[in-house]
Design an enzyme around this catalytic site. Sequence first.
Site, PDB file in Angstrom:
ATOM      1  N   GLU A 278      -5.561  10.949  -7.607  1.00 38.04           N
ATOM      2  CA  GLU A 278      -6.342  11.471  -6.535  1.00 38.04           C
ATOM      3  C   GLU A 278      -5.431  12.687  -5.541  1.00 38.04           C
ATOM      4  OE1 GLU A 278      -4.633   7.798  -4.286  1.00 38.04           O
ATOM      5  OE2 GLU A 278      -5.689   6.323  -5.423  1.00 38.04           O
ATOM      6  N   GLU A 334     -12.316   4.172   4.674  1.00 34.33           N
ATOM      7  CA  GLU A 334     -12.418   2.055   4.242  1.00 34.33           C
ATOM      8  C   GLU A 334     -11.856   1.662   5.554  1.00 34.33           C
ATOM      9  OE1 GLU A 334     -11.266   1.531  -0.503  1.00 34.33           O
ATOM     10  OE2 GLU A 334     -11.478   3.841   0.149  1.00 34.33           O
ATOM     11  N   LYS A 337      -8.078  -1.019   5.232  1.00 32.23           N
ATOM     12  CA  LYS A 337      -7.179  -0.588   4.254  1.00 32.23           C
ATOM     13  C   LYS A 337      -5.914  -0.726   5.108  1.00 32.23           C
ATOM     14  CE  LYS A 337      -6.191   2.498   1.677  1.00 32.23           C
ATOM     15  NZ  LYS A 337      -6.117   3.554   0.570  1.00 32.23           N
ATOM     16  N   GLU A 343      -4.807   5.907   6.688  1.00 30.04           N
ATOM     17  CA  GLU A 343      -5.180   4.684   5.521  1.00 30.04           C
ATOM     18  C   GLU A 343      -6.706   4.894   6.004  1.00 30.04           C
ATOM     19  OE1 GLU A 343      -3.793   3.391   2.385  1.00 30.04           O
ATOM     20  OE2 GLU A 343      -1.998   5.788   2.901  1.00 30.04           O
TER      21      GLU A 343
END
Length: 478
Positions: A278, A334, A337, A343
Site C-alpha cells: 500500500e 471508502e 472506514k 481514512e
Amino acid sequence: MRRPRTQMARLLFLPLMLPLVLLFAAHPVQAAVSSTLGINYGQLGKDLPSPSRAVQLIRSVRAARVKLYDANPAILSALVGTPLQASVMLPNQLIPDAAANQSFADHWVASNLLPFRSSVHIRFLLVGNEILSDYSVRNSTWPHLVTAMERLRRSLKTHSLRRVKVGTTLAMDALGTSFPPSAGAFRPDVAQSVMAPMLRFLRRSRSFYFVDVYPYLAWAANPDAIALDYALMEQGAKTYTDPASGLLYTNLLEQQLDAVYAAMTRLGFRDVPLVIAETGWPNGGDYDQIGANVYNAAIYNRNLARRLAAKPPIGTPARPFTVIPTFVFALFNEDQKPGPGTERHWGLFHPNGTAVYGVDLAGRTPDAAFAPLPAPTNNEPYRGKIWCVAAAGKEANVTDLGAAVAYACGQVPGACGAIKPGGKCYRADSAVWHASYAFNAYWQQFRRTGGTCFFNGLAAQTIQDPSVGSCKFPSLAS
Ligand SMILES: *[C@@H]1O[C@H](CO)[C@@H](O)[C@H](O)[C@H]1NC(C)=O
Ligand SMILES: *[C@@H]1O[C@H](CO)[C@@H](O)[C@H](O)[C@H]1NC(C)=O
Ligand SMILES: *[C@@H]1O[C@H](CO)[C@@H](O)[C@H](O)[C@H]1NC(C)=O
Ligand SMILES: *[C@@H]1O[C@H](CO)[C@@H](O)[C@H](O)[C@H]1NC(C)=O
C-alpha cells in the site's frame, strides 16, 4: 480490512504476464522487469460499484494488478478473462486456525482459491493485514503468523497453486527505528520472535516482504521538519544525505523503503525483495488534517507511477535498479472506514464511480494531458477553531443517533448536562441538535489524544460556530 492508519503506524495488465514470469524466475535479480502499478480494492464503502464495474475502472487507470483484503468470490469472478493479476488475503482472525490445523488451511485454499486456479492469475496470498500493528492480538496471533504462512504454502502446493507467493503485509511500525534510513531496525519485541523466522520463510519460498508505506503520514506528523515536495516525490526537492551511509535521497518514499532494507539486512536478510503493498495520498480529510487534498494526491500518485515505470528500474539508493512491485491505495474513497477524515479519502474514484482526478498508473501520461487540478488549500496547518457536529445532509437514524449520544456523553462525565431538560442547550424533540452538542463535547475532550469526529458517519467537523444564544459550544483552537 484495515485498521485506521494512525500517525504512529502509519491502502494492472497483460503485458505483465511475461515479465512477471521472468520476475519470479530471476528473483532476486530482476533487471529488465517493469514495476507497473497495481491497486488496492477495499470495499468499506456504501453503494460501491459492482465488481465488474470496478474491474473496468481498474483497467481504465491501467493498473496491472489488484489486491483484495479477502478472497471475495464475486470479485475474483469479475477478474476471470482479464489480464489483471490478483493478490488475495486470508483475514487476520483466521491466522490462529490456519496455523493450528493443516486441514483448515487446506480447506481455505480449496474453497477460496481452487475454483479460480485456471481462470484468474492469482499471484499473492497475503496472510493477514498489518497484524504486528495490532497489539490486542499480540499473544493470540503474532506467535502463529509464520506457521500459518508455512501451512498455507503447503496447501497451495497440495492444490497445484505453486506460483502463488505467500506473504503478509506489515506497516512501517514493524520498525522501531527508521531514521536515518541506514539505522533501520525492527522493533525489539518482534525482531527475533517474528521477523527473523518470517524472513527465513520469505527467502526460502522466494517470496517478498510486503510493506505498507505512507510518506503522507510521516510528513503530516512532522510537516515542519519534512518538505512537502520531498514527500510528494517532486523534482528538485531538497535532498537528504544519510550521514552513515552517505546515500543521497531525493524523496521520502525511498528513504522509508531503505529503512526497511536496512532492518532486513541487520537480521541477515539482505536479499529478500520488497513489494509495496500500500502507498498513496489522501484526496481529502478533516479541517485539522494537513495536506490531504486532490492536488497532492494526484501529484503523488502520478510521480509514483512515473518513477516505477522507468526503465531501467530506479529502485532506491540502497538497492538501485531493483524492481519494486507496488499497489496504490486505493481504488475507491471508502465512506464507511472509521477514524479521521483522511481514512475515507484515499480513492482514485468516488463511490459513484467518477474519477477524483486523472491518473495513469502505467506512468506514461504527461501532466499536461490531464484536466487541471484544483489548487491545494490545506498545505498549511489550519489554525482556527473547529467544532464537531451531527453530519449535515444525512437523514439521521434516531436509534443510531441516540446510541452515539449515549456513548459520547458516557465518555465525558458531566459534559451533557446542558442538553438535559432545563439545560442551556436543551431543545424539545431535537435529537440532531443534542447529538451535535454531545459529539462536540466528546471530540473537544479527546481530539488531542486521537479521538475522531466520525461516529459511524453521524458526525463531521465544521468551522462555523454552532453556538446559539446562551448555548455555547466549546472549541479549542487547533
Ligand atoms: C481443522 O479444520 C477442519 C476444517 O476446517 C475442521 O473440520 C476440524 O474440526 C479442525 N480441527 C481442529 C482440531 O480444530
Ligand atoms: C500477553 O501476555 C503477556 C504475558 O503473559 C501479558 O502480560 C499481556 O497482558 C498479554 N497481552 C494481551 C493483549 O493479551
Ligand atoms: C459522484 O460523487 C462525487 C463525490 O460525492 C460528486 O462530487 C459527483 O458530482 C458525483 N458524480 C455523479 C455523476 O454523480
Ligand atoms: C436504524 O438503525 C438500526 C440499526 O443500526 C436499524 O435496525 C433500524 O432499522 C434503523 N431505523 C431506521 C428508521 O432506518
